[in-house]
Design a protein around this motif. Structure first.
Motif, PDB file in Angstrom:
ATOM      1  N   THR A  60       6.119   0.555  -8.139  1.00 32.75           N
ATOM      2  CA  THR A  60       6.392   1.988  -8.195  1.00 32.75           C
ATOM      3  C   THR A  60       5.346   2.725  -7.367  1.00 32.75           C
ATOM      4  O   THR A  60       4.355   2.136  -6.910  1.00 32.75           O
ATOM      5  N   ASP A  61       5.538   4.017  -7.196  1.00 27.52           N
ATOM      6  CA  ASP A  61       4.567   4.806  -6.429  1.00 27.52           C
ATOM      7  C   ASP A  61       3.195   4.834  -7.080  1.00 27.52           C
ATOM      8  O   ASP A  61       2.196   5.100  -6.408  1.00 27.52           O
ATOM      9  N   ASP A  62       3.133   4.579  -8.388  1.00 21.36           N
ATOM     10  CA  ASP A  62       1.831   4.530  -9.048  1.00 21.36           C
ATOM     11  C   ASP A  62       1.311   3.096  -9.166  1.00 21.36           C
ATOM     12  O   ASP A  62       0.369   2.816  -9.922  1.00 21.36           O
ATOM     13  N   GLY A  63       1.912   2.179  -8.405  1.00 20.84           N
ATOM     14  CA  GLY A  63       1.354   0.838  -8.271  1.00 20.84           C
ATOM     15  C   GLY A  63       1.621  -0.123  -9.400  1.00 20.84           C
ATOM     16  O   GLY A  63       0.826  -1.042  -9.627  1.00 20.84           O
ATOM     17  N   LYS A  64       2.730   0.051 -10.102  1.00 21.59           N
ATOM     18  CA  LYS A  64       3.044  -0.848 -11.218  1.00 21.59           C
ATOM     19  C   LYS A  64       4.427  -1.477 -11.024  1.00 21.59           C
ATOM     20  O   LYS A  64       5.301  -0.900 -10.366  1.00 21.59           O
ATOM     21  N   VAL A  65       4.631  -2.646 -11.603  1.00 27.69           N
ATOM     22  CA  VAL A  65       5.933  -3.298 -11.548  1.00 27.69           C
ATOM     23  C   VAL A  65       6.897  -2.586 -12.492  1.00 27.69           C
ATOM     24  O   VAL A  65       6.590  -2.423 -13.677  1.00 27.69           O
ATOM     25  N   PRO A  66       8.062  -2.141 -12.016  1.00 33.20           N
ATOM     26  CA  PRO A  66       9.048  -1.492 -12.889  1.00 33.20           C
ATOM     27  C   PRO A  66       9.782  -2.559 -13.708  1.00 33.20           C
ATOM     28  O   PRO A  66      10.820  -3.069 -13.298  1.00 33.20           O
ATOM     29  N   VAL A  67       9.236  -2.893 -14.844  1.00 33.50           N
ATOM     30  CA  VAL A  67       9.689  -4.039 -15.624  1.00 33.50           C
ATOM     31  C   VAL A  67      11.185  -3.993 -15.933  1.00 33.50           C
ATOM     32  O   VAL A  67      11.902  -4.986 -15.752  1.00 33.50           O
ATOM     33  N   LYS A  68      11.677  -2.854 -16.383  1.00 34.41           N
ATOM     34  CA  LYS A  68      13.090  -2.762 -16.768  1.00 34.41           C
ATOM     35  C   LYS A  68      14.009  -2.977 -15.564  1.00 34.41           C
ATOM     36  O   LYS A  68      15.044  -3.639 -15.675  1.00 34.41           O
ATOM     37  N   ASP A  69      13.642  -2.421 -14.422  1.00 33.29           N
ATOM     38  CA  ASP A  69      14.464  -2.570 -13.218  1.00 33.29           C
ATOM     39  C   ASP A  69      14.495  -4.024 -12.755  1.00 33.29           C
ATOM     40  O   ASP A  69      15.548  -4.562 -12.406  1.00 33.29           O
ATOM     41  N   VAL A  70      13.319  -4.656 -12.724  1.00 35.53           N
ATOM     42  CA  VAL A  70      13.241  -6.055 -12.296  1.00 35.53           C
ATOM     43  C   VAL A  70      14.029  -6.947 -13.246  1.00 35.53           C
ATOM     44  O   VAL A  70      14.768  -7.842 -12.828  1.00 35.53           O
ATOM     45  N   ALA A  71      13.910  -6.680 -14.557  1.00 37.53           N
ATOM     46  CA  ALA A  71      14.634  -7.477 -15.551  1.00 37.53           C
ATOM     47  C   ALA A  71      16.144  -7.307 -15.389  1.00 37.53           C
ATOM     48  O   ALA A  71      16.904  -8.282 -15.498  1.00 37.53           O
ATOM     49  N   TYR A  72      16.578  -6.086 -15.103  1.00 35.01           N
ATOM     50  CA  TYR A  72      18.014  -5.821 -14.928  1.00 35.01           C
ATOM     51  C   TYR A  72      18.580  -6.604 -13.742  1.00 35.01           C
ATOM     52  O   TYR A  72      19.616  -7.277 -13.859  1.00 35.01           O
ATOM     53  N   VAL A  73      17.897  -6.518 -12.608  1.00 32.15           N
ATOM     54  CA  VAL A  73      18.357  -7.210 -11.398  1.00 32.15           C
ATOM     55  C   VAL A  73      18.305  -8.717 -11.590  1.00 32.15           C
ATOM     56  O   VAL A  73      19.220  -9.452 -11.196  1.00 32.15           O
ATOM     57  N   LEU A  74      17.238  -9.191 -12.222  1.00 34.73           N
ATOM     58  CA  LEU A  74      17.081 -10.627 -12.439  1.00 34.73           C
ATOM     59  C   LEU A  74      18.149 -11.165 -13.386  1.00 34.73           C
ATOM     60  O   LEU A  74      18.705 -12.250 -13.160  1.00 34.73           O
TER      61      LEU A  74
END
Length: 446
Positions: free
Chosen positions: A233-247
């Motif tokens: 994200t723009d604040d330098g963190k992994v967007p966990v929910k988005d990554v989990a959804y795509v995965l």
């Protein structure tokens, strides 16, 4: 391919000026560290012409792709001067630039803007630019699209069956939901029919690069970016929910892929295509077109097409040639970067079927003519991808820890593919690893 290389090398030797060769008494020696394989085999045939033109001696160090980053980073940290020109993947640019391992070439290209601007803005942003500076030129792009068996999509029997089952027309997928439907639809057992003919072996709807290789995250980038998200994200963190959804949606596709999906990368998927096992790929490297199109020779009735990925968002990347800050001959090294990435060599590279980085070559009618289809049939699609993604920039490639993150990502992602983690667990593990790498939120250069 080998014959083409030999003929091209001979031609280059003939056209080089004998006078230049005679005048060159003390050539400037530079060393180029690069990935072993076709990428370098093709480019090495152009080195002799550069040597003749600039009175140089170029030593090429071929390194296996899995070891390239580590070997180059060791020499850069030690400032050994072992390599004058280095070859970097997209995620490594910010790392090398931020740590002062490579030299900015902004001033060098000040009077060569035409060359720089010939690289599509999308590819430039991903591979060349960082913090307002230019760091070299890409000489090869592995930007992704999707390969499909066009003959299957055009078959009237398959079209009628698909529309009856899913309620819409069978055309190349425009969304990932459609891609999933089509992967399911084309998955058949031995004894079932495909295009009205009985299958002698199992057939699968999609080929996946779900093995323990970095390419699994390249596949996942297309749907992640397509939903307006990113690996950071723009604040330098992994967007966990988005990554989990795509995965999670990716894991569902494994039901429609050959069992070997868990052990292969791009070459394995290409073997599946050429063996008549799969109907299409996921987000896949368009540089593999010369490999994919061989399916037409090996599978009766097959017709291959290269299309944009669903949602018109896909992985964009290329091999960047950059000059080491510890180079003993930086000016000659910069000339070499401009020569290999320049129009003359990129056109010759295109003749050999290479994935050029220059818009002028991608759009040249010569390389989009019917007789060139087997070598450069992906060029029009490549140009579409760059146009569709104009203005896009991934935070992963704008982070100085991008290379370390990229090299870590495959572990939790592939663990999920292998059934060892759930999608949410893999996303959480990735987030924890990234936070550890960056020491908190990751810095993002804008």
């Amino acid at each position: 391919m080998k014959k083409s290389l030999i003929l091209l090398t001979c031609l280059l030797m003939l056209i080089c000026s004998p006078a230049n060769a005679a005048d060159c008494k003390n050539p400037v020696e530079i060393t180029w560290s690069t990935i072993a394989g076709f990428y370098t085999d093709a480019m090495s045939s152009f080195v002799s012409s550069f040597e003749e033109k600039y009175c140089a001696k170029v030593t090429i160090v071929n390194i296996d792709n899995s070891q390239l980053y580590n070997k180059q980073i060791i020499e850069m940290i030690g400032q050994t001067g072992a390599y004058d020109v280095v070859t970097l993947e997209t995620a490594e640019k910010a790392d090398f630039a931020e740590n002062g391992f490579i030299l900015p070439m902004t001033d060098f290209f000040a009077d060569k803007k035409e060359l720089l601007e010939d690289v599509s803005p999308t590819l430039r942003a991903m591979t060349v630019e960082y913090k307002g500076d230019v760091w070299g030129l890409p000489y090869y792009t592995y930007t992704a699209g999707v390969f499909i068996r066009q003959d299957l999509f055009d078959d009237p029997i398959e079209q009628a069956a698909f529309q009856k089952r899913y309620g819409y027309f069978l055309t190349p997928p425009k969304t990932w939901d459609q891609h999933r439907d089509m992967a399911e639809f084309f998955t058949r057992k031995a004894g079932d029919k495909l295009k009205g003919e009985t299958l002698k072996k199992n057939f699968y709807g999609v080929g996946l690069m779900a093995g323990r290789f970095p390419e699994i995250q390249d596949e996942l980038s297309a749907p992640l970016w397509g939903m307006g998200s990113d690996w950071l994200t723009d604040d330098g963190k992994v967007p966990v929910k988005d990554v989990a959804y795509v995965l999670e949606r990716y894991l569902e596709l494994l039901k429609f892929a050959p069992p070997s999906a868990l052990t292969v990368t791009y070459d394995g998927v290409m073997n599946q295509m050429k063996d008549g096992q799969i109907a299409m790929t996921h987000g896949f490297f368009l540089d593999q077109w010369p490999n994919a199109v061989k399916t037409e020779e090996l599978v009766p009735g097959a017709k291959i097409s290269a299309i944009e990925a669903p949602g018109k968002m896909a992985y964009v990347g290329g091999f960047l040639l950059a000059v080491s800050s510890s180079s003993n001959h930086p000016e000659m090294a910069k000339k070499f970067v401009a020569y290999i990435g320049g129009k003359e060599i990129q056109r010759q590279f295109a003749e050999m079927g290479g994935a050029t980085t220059l818009t002028s070559v991608l759009t040249d009618p010569v390389f989009n003519s019917p007789e060139k289809r087997t070598a450069t049939g992906q060029y029009a699609t490549l140009n579409k991808v760059f146009s569709s993604m104009k203005g896009f920039q991934s935070n992963l490639f704008a982070c100085p820890y991008g290379a370390k993150i990229y090299n870590t990502m495959q572990i939790p992602l592939q663990s999920a593919a292998a059934g060892q983690l759930t999608a949410i667990e893999a996303a959480q593990q990735l987030a924890a690893e990234v936070e550890k790498i960056c020491g908190g939120a990751c810095p993002i250069a804008k």
